[in-house]
Motif scaffolding. Structure first.
Motif, PDB file in Angstrom:
ATOM      1  N   ASP A 188     -11.892  25.027  -1.851  1.00  0.00           N
ATOM      2  CA  ASP A 188     -11.918  23.919  -2.802  1.00  0.00           C
ATOM      3  C   ASP A 188     -10.924  24.238  -3.916  1.00  0.00           C
ATOM      4  OD1 ASP A 188     -12.698  21.594  -4.089  1.00  0.00           O
ATOM      5  OD2 ASP A 188     -14.383  22.546  -5.104  1.00  0.00           O
ATOM      6  N   ALA A 189      -9.660  24.256  -3.555  1.00  0.00           N
ATOM      7  CA  ALA A 189      -8.602  24.678  -4.485  1.00  0.00           C
ATOM      8  C   ALA A 189      -8.336  23.630  -5.557  1.00  0.00           C
ATOM      9  CB  ALA A 189      -7.316  24.949  -3.711  1.00  0.00           C
ATOM     10  N   CYS A 190      -7.824  24.100  -6.700  1.00  0.00           N
ATOM     11  CA  CYS A 190      -7.371  23.192  -7.763  1.00  0.00           C
ATOM     12  C   CYS A 190      -6.184  22.408  -7.219  1.00  0.00           C
ATOM     13  CB  CYS A 190      -6.869  23.970  -8.972  1.00  0.00           C
ATOM     14  SG  CYS A 190      -8.067  25.026  -9.770  1.00  0.00           S
ATOM     15  N   GLU A 191      -6.105  21.163  -7.576  1.00  0.00           N
ATOM     16  CA  GLU A 191      -4.977  20.340  -7.150  1.00  0.00           C
ATOM     17  C   GLU A 191      -4.450  19.557  -8.337  1.00  0.00           C
ATOM     18  OE1 GLU A 191      -5.653  17.924  -3.692  1.00  0.00           O
ATOM     19  OE2 GLU A 191      -7.232  19.291  -3.051  1.00  0.00           O
ATOM     20  N   CYS A 193     -12.922  27.326  -8.772  1.00  0.00           N
ATOM     21  CA  CYS A 193     -12.356  26.891  -7.492  1.00  0.00           C
ATOM     22  C   CYS A 193     -12.488  28.028  -6.479  1.00  0.00           C
ATOM     23  CB  CYS A 193     -10.896  26.463  -7.656  1.00  0.00           C
ATOM     24  SG  CYS A 193      -9.724  27.815  -7.866  1.00  0.00           S
ATOM     25  N   CYS A 196      -7.477  32.275 -10.017  1.00  0.00           N
ATOM     26  CA  CYS A 196      -6.502  31.453  -9.291  1.00  0.00           C
ATOM     27  C   CYS A 196      -5.202  31.375 -10.094  1.00  0.00           C
ATOM     28  CB  CYS A 196      -7.073  30.058  -9.019  1.00  0.00           C
ATOM     29  SG  CYS A 196      -7.147  28.943 -10.440  1.00  0.00           S
ATOM     30  N   ARG A 215     -11.091  29.211  -2.183  1.00  0.00           N
ATOM     31  CA  ARG A 215     -10.069  28.940  -1.167  1.00  0.00           C
ATOM     32  C   ARG A 215     -10.421  27.693  -0.367  1.00  0.00           C
ATOM     33  NH1 ARG A 215      -9.808  35.002  -0.645  1.00  0.00           N
ATOM     34  NH2 ARG A 215      -7.755  35.495  -1.465  1.00  0.00           N
ATOM     35  N   ASN A 269       0.544  20.059  -5.786  1.00  0.00           N
ATOM     36  CA  ASN A 269       0.395  21.510  -5.731  1.00  0.00           C
ATOM     37  C   ASN A 269      -1.072  21.928  -5.671  1.00  0.00           C
ATOM     38  OD1 ASN A 269       3.192  21.861  -6.069  1.00  0.00           O
ATOM     39  ND2 ASN A 269       2.960  21.531  -8.265  1.00  0.00           N
ATOM     40  N   CYS A 270      -1.349  22.939  -4.874  1.00  0.00           N
ATOM     41  CA  CYS A 270      -2.674  23.548  -4.828  1.00  0.00           C
ATOM     42  C   CYS A 270      -2.547  24.974  -5.362  1.00  0.00           C
ATOM     43  CB  CYS A 270      -3.203  23.623  -3.403  1.00  0.00           C
ATOM     44  SG  CYS A 270      -3.695  22.037  -2.744  1.00  0.00           S
ATOM     45  N   CYS A 271      -3.604  25.444  -5.972  1.00  0.00           N
ATOM     46  CA  CYS A 271      -3.565  26.812  -6.495  1.00  0.00           C
ATOM     47  C   CYS A 271      -3.736  27.817  -5.357  1.00  0.00           C
ATOM     48  CB  CYS A 271      -4.666  27.002  -7.551  1.00  0.00           C
ATOM     49  SG  CYS A 271      -6.339  27.029  -6.868  1.00  0.00           S
ATOM     50  N   HIS A 272      -3.543  29.079  -5.674  1.00  0.00           N
ATOM     51  CA  HIS A 272      -3.801  30.197  -4.763  1.00  0.00           C
ATOM     52  C   HIS A 272      -4.341  31.338  -5.613  1.00  0.00           C
ATOM     53  CE1 HIS A 272       0.274  30.776  -6.316  1.00  0.00           C
ATOM     54  NE2 HIS A 272       0.025  32.070  -6.238  1.00  0.00           N
ATOM     55  N   ARG A 304      -3.597  28.800 -11.141  1.00  0.00           N
ATOM     56  CA  ARG A 304      -3.626  27.824 -12.228  1.00  0.00           C
ATOM     57  C   ARG A 304      -4.244  28.425 -13.494  1.00  0.00           C
ATOM     58  NH1 ARG A 304      -6.146  21.797 -11.533  1.00  0.00           N
ATOM     59  NH2 ARG A 304      -5.072  20.870 -13.290  1.00  0.00           N
TER      60      ARG A 304
END
Length: 147
Positions: A115-118, A111, A132, A113, A122-125, A134
């Motif tokens: 195309d973040a995990c969802e 992933c 990330c 910034r 919640n989205c990852c950072h 997650r």
């Protein structure tokens, strides 16, 4: 469209493990495929549902996940994008621009910034330059279970 990234200056106080070699475009595709829970065979079968074309499709998927390889046709990337999620702009940057201008990409799932995990709401950072939240949580949970 090139995604803007923060500059990476020498002498920053990142951990040594964060300073890894640039991620190749093929490795990015592989991470995104694996993150989608798909095998090379599954992707090849979806690319070429006709049995007579599967060997060529399988060879194509394997080649695209090889370091230094890149898709020559936009249609190939579009077809892969229908099978599993990845950011085409990130893929193109990994192929075409110098590594100091590459976006930050998680080495666990691929992933970015952009195309973040969802999951759920919640989205990852990013918790480091290469991981990330997650993937960091998964690693911590795996470590807890192993101890």
């Amino acid at each position: 469209m090139e995604h803007v990234i923060f500059s990476r200056r020498a002498g920053t106080d990142r951990k040594a493990s964060d300073r890894k070699l640039p991620l190749a475009a093929g490795a990015y595709l592989k991470l995104r495929r694996m993150s989608a829970g798909l095998t090379v065979d599954q992707v090849a079968n979806r690319l070429a549902p006709a049995p007579k074309d599967r060997d060529d499709s399988l060879a194509l998927v394997r080649m695209l996940e090889t370091s230094g390889a890149r898709a020559r046709h936009e249609g190939t990337i579009a077809a892969l994008g229908q099978i599993y999620r990845f950011d085409v702009a990130v893929y193109r940057q990994l192929c075409e621009v110098p590594s100091d201008r590459h976006p930050v990409i998680c080495r666990g799932c691929g992933c970015s910034r952009h195309d973040a995990c969802e999951d759920d709401a919640n989205c990852c950072h990013f918790v480091s330059a290469v991981e990330c939240s997650r993937c960091a949580d998964r690693a911590a949970q795996t470590q807890r279970l192993a101890s």
